[in-house]
Design an enzyme around this catalytic site. Structure first.
Site, PDB file in Angstrom:
ATOM      1  N   GLU A 138       0.862  -1.178   0.000  1.00  8.67           N
ATOM      2  CA  GLU A 138       0.000   0.000   0.000  1.00  8.67           C
ATOM      3  C   GLU A 138       0.911   1.246   0.000  1.00  8.67           C
ATOM      4  O   GLU A 138       1.900   1.314   0.746  1.00  8.67           O
ATOM      5  CB  GLU A 138      -0.881  -0.083   1.255  1.00  8.67           C
ATOM      6  CG  GLU A 138      -2.128   0.740   1.210  1.00  8.67           C
ATOM      7  CD  GLU A 138      -1.862   2.165   1.586  1.00  8.67           C
ATOM      8  OE1 GLU A 138      -2.433   3.060   0.953  1.00  8.67           O
ATOM      9  OE2 GLU A 138      -1.059   2.395   2.503  1.00  8.67           O
ATOM     10  N   ASP A 176      -6.398   7.173  -7.985  1.00 10.67           N
ATOM     11  CA  ASP A 176      -7.848   7.229  -7.856  1.00 10.67           C
ATOM     12  C   ASP A 176      -8.264   8.642  -7.430  1.00 10.67           C
ATOM     13  O   ASP A 176      -7.776   9.156  -6.427  1.00 10.67           O
ATOM     14  CB  ASP A 176      -8.286   6.192  -6.796  1.00 10.67           C
ATOM     15  CG  ASP A 176      -9.775   5.921  -6.863  1.00 10.67           C
ATOM     16  OD1 ASP A 176     -10.533   6.876  -7.158  1.00 10.67           O
ATOM     17  OD2 ASP A 176     -10.177   4.781  -6.634  1.00 10.67           O
ATOM     18  N   ASP A 235      -6.363  13.088 -14.789  1.00 10.04           N
ATOM     19  CA  ASP A 235      -7.326  13.435 -15.829  1.00 10.04           C
ATOM     20  C   ASP A 235      -8.551  14.090 -15.189  1.00 10.04           C
ATOM     21  O   ASP A 235      -9.503  14.409 -15.889  1.00 10.04           O
ATOM     22  CB  ASP A 235      -7.801  12.153 -16.531  1.00 10.04           C
ATOM     23  CG  ASP A 235      -8.406  11.212 -15.498  1.00 10.04           C
ATOM     24  OD1 ASP A 235      -7.643  10.708 -14.659  1.00 10.04           O
ATOM     25  OD2 ASP A 235      -9.643  11.022 -15.493  1.00 10.04           O
TER      26      ASP A 235
HETATM   27  C1  SAM Z   1      -5.811   4.425 -11.954  1.00  2.24           C
HETATM   28  S1  SAM Z   1      -4.526   3.270 -11.772  1.00  2.24           S
HETATM   29  C2  SAM Z   1      -3.114   4.116 -12.475  1.00  2.24           C
HETATM   30  C3  SAM Z   1      -1.991   3.166 -12.778  1.00  2.24           C
HETATM   31  C4  SAM Z   1      -0.791   3.799 -13.453  1.00  2.24           C
HETATM   32  N1  SAM Z   1      -0.163   4.783 -12.591  1.00  2.24           N
HETATM   33  C5  SAM Z   1      -1.207   4.402 -14.756  1.00  2.24           C
HETATM   34  O1  SAM Z   1      -1.238   5.630 -14.846  1.00  2.24           O
HETATM   35  O2  SAM Z   1      -1.476   3.639 -15.691  1.00  2.24           O
HETATM   36  C6  SAM Z   1      -4.161   3.364 -10.044  1.00  2.24           C
HETATM   37  C7  SAM Z   1      -3.261   2.238  -9.596  1.00  2.24           C
HETATM   38  O3  SAM Z   1      -2.902   2.462  -8.252  1.00  2.24           O
HETATM   39  C8  SAM Z   1      -3.101   1.274  -7.512  1.00  2.24           C
HETATM   40  N2  SAM Z   1      -3.438   1.711  -6.165  1.00  2.24           N
HETATM   41  C9  SAM Z   1      -4.563   2.345  -5.780  1.00  2.24           C
HETATM   42  N3  SAM Z   1      -4.496   2.642  -4.483  1.00  2.24           N
HETATM   43  C10 SAM Z   1      -3.305   2.166  -4.036  1.00  2.24           C
HETATM   44  C11 SAM Z   1      -2.655   2.159  -2.783  1.00  2.24           C
HETATM   45  N4  SAM Z   1      -3.231   2.729  -1.723  1.00  2.24           N
HETATM   46  N5  SAM Z   1      -1.443   1.572  -2.684  1.00  2.24           N
HETATM   47  C12 SAM Z   1      -0.851   1.014  -3.773  1.00  2.24           C
HETATM   48  N6  SAM Z   1      -1.421   0.986  -4.989  1.00  2.24           N
HETATM   49  C13 SAM Z   1      -2.624   1.570  -5.130  1.00  2.24           C
HETATM   50  C14 SAM Z   1      -4.221   0.548  -8.207  1.00  2.24           C
HETATM   51  O4  SAM Z   1      -4.203  -0.841  -7.953  1.00  2.24           O
HETATM   52  C15 SAM Z   1      -3.921   0.877  -9.658  1.00  2.24           C
HETATM   53  O5  SAM Z   1      -3.048  -0.055 -10.237  1.00  2.24           O
END
Ligand code: SAM
Length: 207
Positions: free
Chosen positions: A94, A117, A154
């Site tokens: 995380e 997110d 975005d």
């Molecule tokens: C919207 S995606 C963006 C992925 C990448 N950065 C891209 O731009 O293609 C967000 C990523 O962050 C990961 N993620 C979300 N919250 C997280 C957290 N608290 N710790 C680690 N990874 C996280 C999700 O699993 C996902 O793979």
């Protein structure tokens, strides 16, 4: 279909799997023999397209992708193995725990947070990483003096909220986003571009 474990070692090469998850790592634990190299960390690296392309382009630099989903971490480590990218590591963890508690202080020259997110519902706004001063401070501490933090989204409202939140802290200074820098388009960025969404970035330097 029954669960069929893949016949792979655990962890795979190119993955960081600390013996003690409650002790702060040393740079050598992450990049043995190359701990002095310019180091970049991608938080929430997804499938790792950005990290792998950067690592190919800058073989002299180190790249650590942090991601909580195992399937995505595996994609990064398999990509590193296939490309023989000795400068890549993936950490399944995380983000806030990795930044605040596990990774060494003053470890990174650059930290990237790309398309996290946006937590669009009002009751979830407090989960937005860019709007949490404690998270911003821990990114500051992860950076070497003069190191940089790059954020892209975005989501216009998240972008504005991030700018507002940055007004409340004084340990980063904003820099212009460079137009000529090699900076691969991420997987999610491709999706949002295809939908015609406006992409905006914030580049910060640790004071
Ligand atoms: C919207 S995606 C963006 C992925 C990448 N950065 C891209 O731009 O293609 C967000 C990523 O962050 C990961 N993620 C979300 N919250 C997280 C957290 N608290 N710790 C680690 N990874 C996280 C999700 O699993 C996902 O793979």
């Amino acid at each position: 279909m029954p669960f069929k474990p893949k016949n792979e070692p655990f962890p795979l090469p190119f993955e960081v799997y600390p013996e003690d998850w409650f002790r702060r790592l040393e740079a050598e634990d992450v990049f043995p023999d190359r701990a002095d190299a310019f180091t970049e960390v991608d938080l929430g690296c997804g499938h790792g397209t950005f990290v792998l392309e950067m690592a190919k382009h800058f073989p002299e630099r180190n790249y650590l992708g942090v991601e909580r989903l195992l399937g995505r971490v595996r994609k990064v480590s398999r990509g590193a193995r296939k490309g023989e990218l000795a400068n890549v590591r993936a950490l399944r963890l995380e983000t806030t725990y990795a930044v605040e508690w596990l990774l060494p202080r003053e470890f990174a020259d650059r930290v990237h947070l790309l398309f996290p997110d946006p937590w669009p519902r009002k009751k979830h706004h407090k989960r937005r990483l860019m709007c949490q001063p404690a998270f911003l401070k821990s990114v500051h501490d992860l950076l070497k003096p003069g190191g940089e933090f790059w954020f892209k989204t975005d989501h216009e409202e998240y972008f504005d909220a991030a700018l507002e939140s940055l007004e409340t802290i004084d340990f980063f200074e904003r820099q212009p986003w460079p137009e000529d820098e090699f900076y691969p388009v991420t997987d999610f960025e491709k999706l949002w571009q295809a939908e015609g969404r406006k992409i905006q970035g914030i580049r910060l330097r640790r004071r």
